[in-house]
Design a protein around this motif. Structure first.
Motif, PDB file in Angstrom:
ATOM      1  N   GLN A 194       3.282 -13.796  -2.102  1.00 14.38           N
ATOM      2  CA  GLN A 194       2.688 -15.071  -2.498  1.00 14.38           C
ATOM      3  C   GLN A 194       1.199 -15.107  -2.183  1.00 14.38           C
ATOM      4  O   GLN A 194       0.391 -15.594  -2.992  1.00 14.38           O
ATOM      5  CB  GLN A 194       3.405 -16.218  -1.780  1.00 14.38           C
ATOM      6  CG  GLN A 194       2.962 -17.603  -2.232  1.00 14.38           C
ATOM      7  CD  GLN A 194       3.727 -18.702  -1.530  1.00 14.38           C
ATOM      8  OE1 GLN A 194       4.573 -18.441  -0.675  1.00 14.38           O
ATOM      9  NE2 GLN A 194       3.436 -19.944  -1.872  1.00 14.38           N
ATOM     10  N   SER A 197      -0.608 -13.027  -4.707  1.00 15.85           N
ATOM     11  CA  SER A 197      -0.668 -13.712  -5.994  1.00 15.85           C
ATOM     12  C   SER A 197      -1.788 -14.744  -6.006  1.00 15.85           C
ATOM     13  O   SER A 197      -2.549 -14.848  -6.971  1.00 15.85           O
ATOM     14  CB  SER A 197       0.675 -14.374  -6.292  1.00 15.85           C
ATOM     15  OG  SER A 197       0.631 -15.060  -7.528  1.00 15.85           O
ATOM     16  N   ARG A 259       0.177  -9.962 -10.792  1.00 17.16           N
ATOM     17  CA  ARG A 259       0.860 -11.144 -10.265  1.00 17.16           C
ATOM     18  C   ARG A 259       2.300 -11.208 -10.746  1.00 17.16           C
ATOM     19  O   ARG A 259       3.181 -11.655 -10.008  1.00 17.16           O
ATOM     20  CB  ARG A 259       0.091 -12.406 -10.667  1.00 17.16           C
ATOM     21  CG  ARG A 259      -1.160 -12.627  -9.825  1.00 17.16           C
ATOM     22  CD  ARG A 259      -1.784 -13.982 -10.060  1.00 17.16           C
ATOM     23  NE  ARG A 259      -2.455 -14.061 -11.345  1.00 17.16           N
ATOM     24  CZ  ARG A 259      -2.085 -14.841 -12.343  1.00 17.16           C
ATOM     25  NH1 ARG A 259      -1.030 -15.609 -12.223  1.00 17.16           N
ATOM     26  NH2 ARG A 259      -2.762 -14.877 -13.474  1.00 17.16           N
ATOM     27  N   THR A 263       5.537 -11.361  -8.142  1.00 15.83           N
ATOM     28  CA  THR A 263       6.430 -12.517  -8.122  1.00 15.83           C
ATOM     29  C   THR A 263       7.777 -12.257  -8.779  1.00 15.83           C
ATOM     30  O   THR A 263       8.643 -13.133  -8.764  1.00 15.83           O
ATOM     31  CB  THR A 263       5.765 -13.714  -8.819  1.00 15.83           C
ATOM     32  OG1 THR A 263       5.404 -13.336 -10.168  1.00 15.83           O
ATOM     33  CG2 THR A 263       4.513 -14.144  -8.062  1.00 15.83           C
TER      34      THR A 263
END
Length: 265
Positions: A194, A197, A259, A263
């Motif tokens: 996270q 990202s 990203r 994720t």
């Protein structure tokens, strides 16, 4: 006796309706208060002058020596954004720890106030301030990106840490692990995708900001664009603008793919 069914909840809450009405009022007031002459935008003279202005950008300058300068400016802009984002990532994690209630409520309040100040001042204003201390060039632009992005990432990282389950870290602490060791072995691995990202998304924004910071003398493609536009060298400016668009598109695509990989797990 038949029991009355409860009334269905309103589709829009009164507070939301009041906010929307206030926002609509503000927009209407803005249109009325600003002396914008919309009709002049669609006159024949306006269209003719716009076409003549755009013709000045064609064809872009493609001389080899100029393309080399543009490539150097592109690398400078890319380096500014990458280094500024990297510094902000490290500083953001360092400030996110006290901002996530790990060192008491008073420290949390003070650090979050500092982060709000850092992120509330735009990169362009930071560049103007830091140009006085660091002088013209990419160094001031890099620092401006790092300072503003530290405020943004620090706040995001702190919120992520506060929303993190505390059981794994508490388990290590109970078994004798030191606080920092528990953080690096239990908390950080959970939120690292996270955090990365968030960092990649800010890198996308910093590419655009780095291309603009040069307008105030902070180096990169923005400084080249300001120079050629000030001399009305539109063809050279067109080449710089194309380089900006290509660089932003490349970084956006690369960051989006990274990203998604981070994720998707």
């Amino acid at each position: 006796m038949h029991q009355r069914r409860p009334a269905p909840p309103p589709i829009i809450k009164p507070a939301t309706m009041a906010f929307l009405v206030g926002l609509l009022t503000l927009i209407c007031t803005s249109f009325y208060s600003l002396a914008i002459q919309w009709r002049e935008l669609f006159t024949v003279d306006a269209v003719r002058s716009s076409v003549e202005f755009l013709r000045g950008f064609a064809p872009p300058e493609l001389a080899w020596h100029f393309l080399v300068k543009v490539a150097q400016g592109t690398l400078e802009t890319l380096s500014m954004s990458a280094l500024g984002t990297g510094i902000a990532f490290v500083c953001g994690i360092a400030l996110a720890l006290p901002a996530s209630s790990r060192f008491g409520a008073t420290t949390r309040l003070m650090i979050r106030l500092a982060l709000n100040i850092l992120r509330s001042i735009p990169e362009l204003v930071w560049a103007l301030i830091l140009l006085i201390a660091a002088g013209l060039g990419p160094f001031a632009g890099t620092l401006a990106l790092a300072v503003h992005t530290t405020g943004v990432l620090g706040r995001l990282f702190a919120d992520a840490l506060e929303n993190l389950p505390t059981a794994p870290e508490a388990t290590l602490r109970i078994n004798g692990a030191k606080p920092m060791a528990a953080f690096f072995y239990a908390a950080l691995p959970q939120i690292l995708p996270q955090l990365m990202s968030y960092t990649l998304y800010r890198w996308e924004n910093n590419i655009r900001a780095a291309a603009i910071l040069g307008i105030v003398g902070a180096g990169g493609l923005g400084q080249m664009l300001k120079y050629h536009l000030s001399l009305f060298q539109m063809q050279q400016a067109a080449t710089v603008i194309i380089a900006m668009l290509l660089l932003i598109t490349l970084v956006d695509g690369t960051s989006f793919r990274l990203r998604r990989k981070l994720t998707s797990h």
